[in-house]
Design a protein around this motif. Structure first.
Motif, PDB file in Angstrom:
ATOM      1  N   UNK A   1       0.901  -1.140  -0.025  1.00 40.53           N
ATOM      2  CA  UNK A   1      -0.082   0.232  -0.020  1.00 40.53           C
ATOM      3  C   UNK A   1       0.963   1.245  -0.022  1.00 40.53           C
ATOM      4  N   UNK A   2       0.301   2.118  -0.460  1.00 43.38           N
ATOM      5  CA  UNK A   2       1.297   3.359  -0.727  1.00 43.38           C
ATOM      6  C   UNK A   2       1.124   4.502   0.720  1.00 43.38           C
ATOM      7  N   UNK A   3       0.326   3.994   1.739  1.00 39.73           N
ATOM      8  CA  UNK A   3       0.192   4.937   2.674  1.00 39.73           C
ATOM      9  C   UNK A   3       0.320   3.721   4.041  1.00 39.73           C
ATOM     10  N   UNK A   4       0.981   4.301   4.895  1.00 39.98           N
ATOM     11  CA  UNK A   4       1.614   3.614   6.184  1.00 39.98           C
ATOM     12  C   UNK A   4      -0.057   3.401   6.752  1.00 39.98           C
ATOM     13  N   UNK A   5      -1.028   4.214   6.917  1.00 37.92           N
ATOM     14  CA  UNK A   5      -2.203   3.890   7.488  1.00 37.92           C
ATOM     15  C   UNK A   5      -2.803   2.573   6.756  1.00 37.92           C
ATOM     16  N   UNK A   6      -2.928   2.453   5.448  1.00 34.51           N
ATOM     17  CA  UNK A   6      -3.386   1.460   4.905  1.00 34.51           C
ATOM     18  C   UNK A   6      -2.622   0.094   5.238  1.00 34.51           C
ATOM     19  N   UNK A   7      -1.275   0.255   5.457  1.00 30.68           N
ATOM     20  CA  UNK A   7      -0.685  -0.712   5.673  1.00 30.68           C
ATOM     21  C   UNK A   7      -0.775  -1.540   7.301  1.00 30.68           C
ATOM     22  N   UNK A   8      -1.397  -0.269   8.114  1.00 33.54           N
ATOM     23  CA  UNK A   8      -1.661  -0.623   9.416  1.00 33.54           C
ATOM     24  C   UNK A   8      -2.787  -1.288   9.663  1.00 33.54           C
ATOM     25  N   UNK A   9      -3.877  -1.137   8.505  1.00 39.12           N
ATOM     26  CA  UNK A   9      -5.232  -1.716   8.480  1.00 39.12           C
ATOM     27  C   UNK A   9      -4.772  -3.200   8.177  1.00 39.12           C
ATOM     28  N   UNK A  10      -4.020  -3.322   7.296  1.00 38.14           N
ATOM     29  CA  UNK A  10      -3.486  -4.754   6.908  1.00 38.14           C
ATOM     30  C   UNK A  10      -3.392  -5.715   8.089  1.00 38.14           C
TER      31      UNK A  10
ATOM     32  N   UNK B   1       6.202  -5.821   9.166  1.00 37.66           N
ATOM     33  CA  UNK B   1       7.451  -5.524   8.547  1.00 37.66           C
ATOM     34  C   UNK B   1       7.163  -4.521   7.105  1.00 37.66           C
ATOM     35  N   UNK B   2       6.178  -4.969   6.682  1.00 31.68           N
ATOM     36  CA  UNK B   2       5.684  -3.875   5.627  1.00 31.68           C
ATOM     37  C   UNK B   2       5.287  -2.492   5.967  1.00 31.68           C
ATOM     38  N   UNK B   3       4.513  -2.473   7.115  1.00 33.45           N
ATOM     39  CA  UNK B   3       4.337  -1.287   7.745  1.00 33.45           C
ATOM     40  C   UNK B   3       5.371  -0.315   8.194  1.00 33.45           C
ATOM     41  N   UNK B   4       6.364  -1.209   8.798  1.00 36.51           N
ATOM     42  CA  UNK B   4       7.704  -0.525   9.028  1.00 36.51           C
ATOM     43  C   UNK B   4       8.458   0.055   7.910  1.00 36.51           C
ATOM     44  N   UNK B   5       8.446  -0.624   6.894  1.00 28.01           N
ATOM     45  CA  UNK B   5       9.458  -0.137   5.730  1.00 28.01           C
ATOM     46  C   UNK B   5       8.617   1.069   5.018  1.00 28.01           C
ATOM     47  N   UNK B   6       7.281   0.985   4.898  1.00 28.81           N
ATOM     48  CA  UNK B   6       6.269   2.173   4.626  1.00 28.81           C
ATOM     49  C   UNK B   6       6.483   3.317   5.281  1.00 28.81           C
TER      50      UNK B   6
END
Length: 89
Positions: free
Chosen positions: A30-39, A72-77
């Motif tokens: 996802x292009x946004x940290x907030x969307x990554x956090x939802x995942x 890990x994806x969220x941390x990277x974003x």
């Protein structure tokens, strides 16, 4: 595993041996940290449901590995967004 891109067997094997295999690089989907956090939240909910429902250890370990991957994806974003902010200063 290389042909299909499915590394779940490797992750389960590592877990059975007491290890956690993680990719060297996390690639956010996802292009946004907030969307990554939802995942992350969705994956954590599925992991907790597997534990509550008494799923097999292999299933629970697979859900845990998937949750770690999403975090890990969220941390990277988040790292990418911070780097952008630094450039803009």
């Amino acid at each position: 595993m290389r042909e299909t891109g499915d590394h779940s067997a490797f992750l389960l094997m590592a877990a059975e041996l007491g290890f956690r295999a993680i990719p060297r690089e996390a690639i956010p989907d996802h292009p946004d940290t907030r969307e990554e956090m939802l995942d992350d939240n969705n994956m954590l909910t599925k992991f907790h449901a597997a534990v509550r429902n008494g799923e097999s250890l292999m299933v629970v370990q697979a859900k845990a590995a998937a949750t770690h991957k999403d975090i890990d994806e969220t941390v990277e974003q988040y790292r990418r967004e911070l780097a952008k902010q630094e450039i803009q200063k």
